[in-house]
Design a protein around this motif. Structure first.
Motif, mmCIF file in Angstrom:
data_model
loop_
_atom_site.group_PDB
_atom_site.id
_atom_site.type_symbol
_atom_site.label_atom_id
_atom_site.label_comp_id
_atom_site.label_asym_id
_atom_site.label_seq_id
_atom_site.Cartn_x
_atom_site.Cartn_y
_atom_site.Cartn_z
ATOM 1 N N HIS A 15 0.201 4.166 1.074
ATOM 2 C CA HIS A 15 0.069 5.071 2.218
ATOM 3 C C HIS A 15 0.982 4.691 3.369
ATOM 4 O O HIS A 15 1.406 5.547 4.135
ATOM 5 C CB HIS A 15 -1.382 5.105 2.710
ATOM 6 C CG HIS A 15 -2.321 5.707 1.715
ATOM 7 N ND1 HIS A 15 -3.643 5.344 1.613
ATOM 8 C CD2 HIS A 15 -2.103 6.639 0.748
ATOM 9 C CE1 HIS A 15 -4.214 6.035 0.634
ATOM 10 N NE2 HIS A 15 -3.303 6.817 0.099
ATOM 11 N N HIS A 16 1.237 3.391 3.523
ATOM 12 C CA HIS A 16 2.027 2.930 4.674
ATOM 13 C C HIS A 16 3.221 2.066 4.294
ATOM 14 O O HIS A 16 3.991 1.669 5.162
ATOM 15 C CB HIS A 16 1.129 2.132 5.635
ATOM 16 C CG HIS A 16 -0.072 2.899 6.100
ATOM 17 N ND1 HIS A 16 -1.286 2.842 5.449
ATOM 18 C CD2 HIS A 16 -0.235 3.755 7.130
ATOM 19 C CE1 HIS A 16 -2.154 3.638 6.055
ATOM 20 N NE2 HIS A 16 -1.539 4.195 7.081
ATOM 21 N N CYS B 20 -1.801 -2.730 6.958
ATOM 22 C CA CYS B 20 -1.863 -1.420 7.632
ATOM 23 C C CYS B 20 -3.144 -1.291 8.446
ATOM 24 O O CYS B 20 -3.206 -0.503 9.388
ATOM 25 C CB CYS B 20 -1.716 -0.269 6.630
ATOM 26 S SG CYS B 20 -2.974 -0.233 5.354
ATOM 27 N N CYS C 241 0.843 -1.196 0.000
ATOM 28 C CA CYS C 241 0.000 0.000 0.000
ATOM 29 C C CYS C 241 0.877 1.246 0.000
ATOM 30 O O CYS C 241 1.908 1.305 0.664
ATOM 31 C CB CYS C 241 -0.975 -0.011 1.171
ATOM 32 S SG CYS C 241 -0.470 0.933 2.599
HETATM 33 ZN ZN LIG Z 1 -2.116 1.422 4.042
#
Ligand SMILES: [Zn+2]
Length: 187
Positions: free
Chosen positions: A80-81, A149, A78
């Protein structure tokens, strides 16, 4: 990634290890930056890679029935993380003239998955790629995945899966075709 990129990753990981309160020079961690840099080459191999390289399309005038490829496993990260999300993809398409080998479907998903991704984008990229290159009557892609996440951070219960879908062409315009694919995905 070139030698300089690999060195940059190693340096960055060493810095992260120090910043989280670890000792990057302790025995268990000494090779960790190297291991991560090597791993990133593999798990991000899809960045700047062209999935067209992996597919060979066959002309098949007589096959215009629905083709279903179910539960293709994939692993992605991912964006975002930078934690893994992973699961399976189900694909249905109705060819006009072009078909491909079943194993090639896995290669297509792999190329899009081995990048920093969002599940929604992964799903639509696979659907768009098949639409643009196979020129089918339509395509439907359903992706189910668990996101670490979420699972690790307690926002959601572990094991919760996120389901995304992308429908194009006849699967979008005809609910009967869409429902047929959905019921075949479940078998
Ligand atoms: Zn994430």
């Amino acid at each position: 990634m070139n030698a300089k990129d690999i060195q940059t990753i190693e340096q960055a990981i060493t810095m992260i290890l120090g910043a989280i309160g670890e000792d990057p020079s302790r025995e268990g961690l000494i090779e960790t930056p190297k291991r991560i840099a090597k791993m990133y080459q593999e798990i991000f191999a899809g960045i700047n890679a062209d999935p067209k390289k992996h597919i060979k399309l066959f002309h098949e005038e007589n096959h215009q029935e629905m083709v279903i490829v179910r539960a293709i496993p994939f692993y992605s990260m991912c964006e975002h993380h930078m934690l893994p999300f992973f699961g399976t993809a189900d694909i249905a398409y109705i060819p006009t003239k072009k078909i491909t080998g079943i194993s090639k479907m896995a290669r297509i998903i792999d190329t899009f998955a081995k990048r920093l991704q969002l599940q929604e984008r992964l799903t639509s990229q696979v659907a768009n790629f098949i639409m643009d290159n196979f020129d089918p009557q339509g395509v439907m892609v359903v992706v189910r995945a668990e996101h670490l996440c979420m699972s690790m951070r307690g926002v959601e219960k572990p094991g919760t899966s996120i389901v995304t879908s992308a429908v194009r062409g006849v699967f979008d315009s005809d609910s009967k075709t869409r429902n047929e694919a959905l019921s075949l995905f479940k078998i």
